[in-house]
Enzyme design. Structure first.
Site, PDB file in Angstrom:
ATOM      1  N   ASP A  44       0.860  -1.182   0.000  1.00  9.34           N
ATOM      2  CA  ASP A  44       0.000   0.000   0.000  1.00  9.34           C
ATOM      3  C   ASP A  44       0.901   1.239   0.000  1.00  9.34           C
ATOM      4  O   ASP A  44       2.125   1.154   0.157  1.00  9.34           O
ATOM      5  CB  ASP A  44      -0.993  -0.010   1.171  1.00  9.34           C
ATOM      6  CG  ASP A  44      -2.230   0.860   0.867  1.00  9.34           C
ATOM      7  OD1 ASP A  44      -2.164   1.717  -0.035  1.00  9.34           O
ATOM      8  OD2 ASP A  44      -3.265   0.692   1.546  1.00  9.34           O
TER       9      ASP A  44
HETATM   10  C1  NOJ Z   1      -4.117   3.935   0.031  1.00  3.54           C
HETATM   11  C2  NOJ Z   1      -5.285   3.026   0.183  1.00  3.54           C
HETATM   12  O1  NOJ Z   1      -5.201   2.320   1.393  1.00  3.54           O
HETATM   13  C3  NOJ Z   1      -5.424   2.028  -0.952  1.00  3.54           C
HETATM   14  O2  NOJ Z   1      -6.648   1.359  -0.812  1.00  3.54           O
HETATM   15  C4  NOJ Z   1      -5.322   2.711  -2.284  1.00  3.54           C
HETATM   16  O3  NOJ Z   1      -5.450   1.771  -3.311  1.00  3.54           O
HETATM   17  C5  NOJ Z   1      -3.996   3.439  -2.370  1.00  3.54           C
HETATM   18  N1  NOJ Z   1      -3.925   4.433  -1.321  1.00  3.54           N
HETATM   19  C6  NOJ Z   1      -3.775   4.098  -3.732  1.00  3.54           C
HETATM   20  O4  NOJ Z   1      -4.623   5.166  -3.890  1.00  3.54           O
END
Ligand code: NOJ
Length: 767
Positions: A293
């Site tokens: 993430d």
């Molecule tokens: C953080 C989020 O937790 C995740 O779900 C998302 O895909 C990413 N940012 C990218 O935007």
């Protein structure tokens, strides 16, 4: 060279826990191309493939693609970009990679398309409320078409985290509290995004994009519902509740997965070798690509398990994180980490192989431009076909929580209707929290839709009264005056789009702003009131949920929100959605879920007895999992099991008759629950193991048959999935708290199963 995909020889236990991956292996010639390419790559080029920088900000896509960024692409320093979009723009960016870099490796373009790209449809929690995997698949397919046309290859969806604590803001992004429902919805979305079907070419087919099941594996169990917080879980709960939707997504062929930000029992997932490399890649033999993430590799330092970015890079690579989203730690520090510890080098090769394999699966090596289509971009977005799908989804997602006295659908005698509440005109909120390329101007609003559908001569007025973002009560008297002269009030109170979503946890689930005061004042007028309750989570609002005669949970419904709500309110469509998560009576009851284990002292209404309950609130949720009313009524009868005894490897057919005993055509969601009443460990009082949404005309009856496998009763143990001998109770009903029919069968002997019980879909036929 060793095997490229680290599918280590499976241990005996691994085989017992594993499964055949649905993501097909590459054809021999494609595999050979990947190997040949890897053999030509320098260390820098390999590391470059693992690097996924942001090409822009969420609200300013592409804004970071400048001359420096392009230079890095030319050097082979980037494997993928996120937060980019646009067929023309991405074609040019791809051209730089495939014409101006040494090895001409195409880039992967990624974005969060969580409930639509441009044609936004209901938020995922609302989509789960449809209890209809086919409309879920269809909406994901539509999103894939728009995403692919815009030149993108990969969405960070579906979010398949189980959420049992409504304080957690990200509950809006998933399918709610139940792992079986979660698994079915996960698989439906994967099939929609990736376009896989028996006759299709899967990922290489036109308009297919890579799905990404996230956030592996226990992000939804964040303590106290605080986003990013630790998950403290038993191995059983992890394996039986939190991991099964990922397993279902893997089995449906999900090409990628994203790891969670949080730690599980103290091990941050981004560095959790046992979980990512061990369970996901080795036990499950899942061959896809794992992305971290956002910034999570660098955050290993904050977690307190790495001293510096070099260590963080080494830990993440060892754990099995193939691609680094946004932290830049792999790009900047993996080289040093490898020079300090050469045993990391084959792990990097494995990571790069998974990345190149994903690109190969998409067909990008044959046609790096195959996705974007500037001409189709002009016609496909929010076209009539896509609006029709969004409208069907929105209608199906609405849940009728209560309807005392049959107040809904609105009777023709309601000549003057007062629509009250600031949320009634908040079109932006209908887009939900992940907007991708959604535009507020695309939202068909509520008031014109009501006016269009209401009988001629109906007077419809709107008074804001109060909203969710301010404590200002000065508008309430005007709302009261409007209610006084109305025949019927439509009161829209709830959350706006920004009360739920990432980092939007709330300690208090009540109506925000001055809306409670508004609701009390309007209800005190004494006119019939229908409450429309938009939200991204269960709310605790006794002032409306207990006092208003009729309430619809309306979530955030996307671009067709207005017409869909008008259809339901005026009875053009009957509501048939069901709660994918229970509504607690008080915030302090959270987390609470229907599939709890019985305890030695089951909850008793008698407060003189010492039982498992709170003294200051009634037992259980106000509205349970699976709850939802209809404009029709349904009779359940003639439960039959095709056998009393079943082998641990066998299955039982559970049949029943469902009849529409009402006067309008409507949908019923027939739900199958099971219980193992005596087992080696306490089992939940009830667990969903099948459901089907059936449309029935008045008087129509159908025979529904579920085929339930004994393996769907398997209990997790460190040695594998164990099927225990003994009695199994079967319950069929209209919600987890409205069981209409009961039966039982016996599993004749103990046995073993191969996969999580809740990740096995139950075949169902309707005759
Ligand atoms: C953080 C989020 O937790 C995740 O779900 C998302 O895909 C990413 N940012 C990218 O935007």
């Amino acid at each position: 060279m060793g095997p490229l995909i680290d599918r280590r020889a499976l241990l005996a236990t691994g085989a017992a826990l594993g499964m055949a991956p649905a993501l097909p292996a590459l054809a021999a010639d494609q595999d050979a191309r990947v190997r040949a390419l890897l053999a030509q790559m320098t260390l820098d080029e390999k590391i470059g493939q693992t690097h996924q920088p942001a090409g822009g900000r969420q609200k300013a896509l592409n804004s970071k693609i400048d001359a420096t960024a392009l230079d890095l692409v030319r050097k082979g320093g980037v494997g993928s970009y996120l937060h980019v979009a646009g067929a023309a723009f991405l074609r040019e960016l791809q051209r730089t990679a495939v014409e101006e870099s040494r090895l001409k490796i195409p880039l992967l373009f990624a974005i969060d398309v969580v409930h639509g790209f441009r044609t936004l449809y209901p938020v995922p929690l609302a989509m789960a409320a449809t209890f209809d995997p086919e409309i879920v698949r269809a909406t994901a397919r539509m999103a894939a078409v728009e995403t692919a046309v815009s030149g993108l290859h990969w969405t960070f969806a579906p979010m398949v985290d189980i959420a049992r604590d409504p304080r957690w803001g990200r509950i809006v992004e998933g399918a709610g509290e139940d792992p079986y429902l979660g698994g079915v919805m996960a698989a439906a979305q994967v099939r929609g995004f990736q376009g896989e079907g028996p006759s299709s070419k899967g990922l290489a087919a036109k308009d297919s994009i890579l799905a990404c099941a996230k956030h592996f594996g226990a992000y939804g169990a964040a303590a106290g519902g605080r986003d990013y917080d630790s998950a403290e879980l038993s191995d059983r709960t992890l394996n039986e509740v939190y991991l099964p939707p990922f397993h279902a997504a893997a089995k449906a062929g999900a090409g990628t997965m994203m790891t969670a930000f949080n730690d599980l029992n103290g091990a941050p997932t981004t560095a959790n070798t046992a979980l990512v490399r061990g369970v996901l890649k080795t036990q499950w033999t899942w061959p896809g690509l794992v992305v971290s993430d956002w910034n999570a590799i660098l955050e290993l330092i904050n977690h307190g398990i790495a001293e510096n970015p070099v260590q963080a890079a080494a830990l993440a690579l060892k754990a099995g994180i193939d691609m680094d989203m946004a932290s830049g730690v792999y790009a900047a520090h993996l080289k040093t980490a490898i020079s300090q510890d050469p045993s990391l080098s084959p792990l990097l090769d494995q990571a790069v192989t998974r990345i190149l394999t994903a690109k190969m699966r998409l067909g990008l090596f044959d046609d790096p431009y195959r996705f974007g289509d500037v001409e189709r971009e002009k016609t496909v977005f929010v076209g009539p076909e896509h609006r029709a799908i969004a409208r069907e989804a929105a209608r199906k997602a609405v849940v009728l929580l209560k309807n005392d006295g049959g107040l809904l659908p609105i009777a023709p005698s309601a000549r003057k209707i007062a629509v009250i509440g600031a949320l009634a005109t908040d079109n932006l909120s209908q887009l939900g929290s992940w907007k991708a390329r959604g535009q507020v101007a695309d939202v068909a609003p509520l008031l014109p839709a009501l006016k269009a559908i209401a009988p001629t001569g109906t007077e419809i007025v709107h008074v804001a009264g109060a909203g969710p973002r301010s404590d200002d009560e000065t508008g309430i008297p005007a709302a009261v005056e409007a209610a006084k002269v109305a025949d019927l009030v439509l009161l829209m109170v709830g959350e706006d789009f920004d009360h739920s979503g990432e980092s939007r946890s709330r300690s208090d689930l009540s109506l925000p702003g001055a809306q409670s005061a508004l609701a009390r004042a309007v209800l005190a007028v004494g006119k019939p009131v229908v409450v429309l309750l938009p939200s991204g989570r269960p709310l605790v609002a006794p002032e409306v949920l207990e006092r208003a005669p009729a309430v619809l949970a309306t979530w955030f419904l996307g671009v067709e929100a207005g017409p869909a709500l008008a259809d339901i309110l005026f009875g053009k469509a009957a509501p048939g959605g069901r709660l994918p998560v229970g509504f607690p009576r008080a915030t302090g009851q959270s987390p609470t879920y229907y599939a709890h284990v019985p305890t030695g002292r089951p909850a008793d209404p008698d407060l003189a007895k010492d039982t498992v309950r709170y003294h200051d609130v009634d037992i259980g949720p106000l509205f349970p999992f699976g709850h939802g009313l209809s404009y029709a009524s349904f009779a359940y009868s003639d439960l039959a099991l095709d056998r009393d005894n079943v082998a641990p490897s066998g299955a039982v057919k559970v049949s029943l008759t469902i009849a529409n005993t009402g006067s309008v055509a409507a949908d019923e969601v027939v739900q199958l629950y099971v219980r193992d009443p005596v087992a080696s460990v306490a089992r939940p009082v009830k667990e969903l193991r099948g459901f089907v949404r059936v449309t029935l005309k008045p008087g129509e009856r159908r025979r529904v048959t579920f085929t339930l496998a004994a393996a769907q009763l398997a209990i997790w143990s460190p040695e594998g999935w164990r099927v225990e001998a003994g009695k199994v109770e079967v319950m069929v009903g209209s919600s987890s708290a409205d069981i209409r029919l009961r039966g039982a069968f016996t599993i004749a002997a103990p046995g073993k199963a191969r996969e999580p019980a809740t990740a096995i879909p139950t075949p169902v036929s309707v005759a």
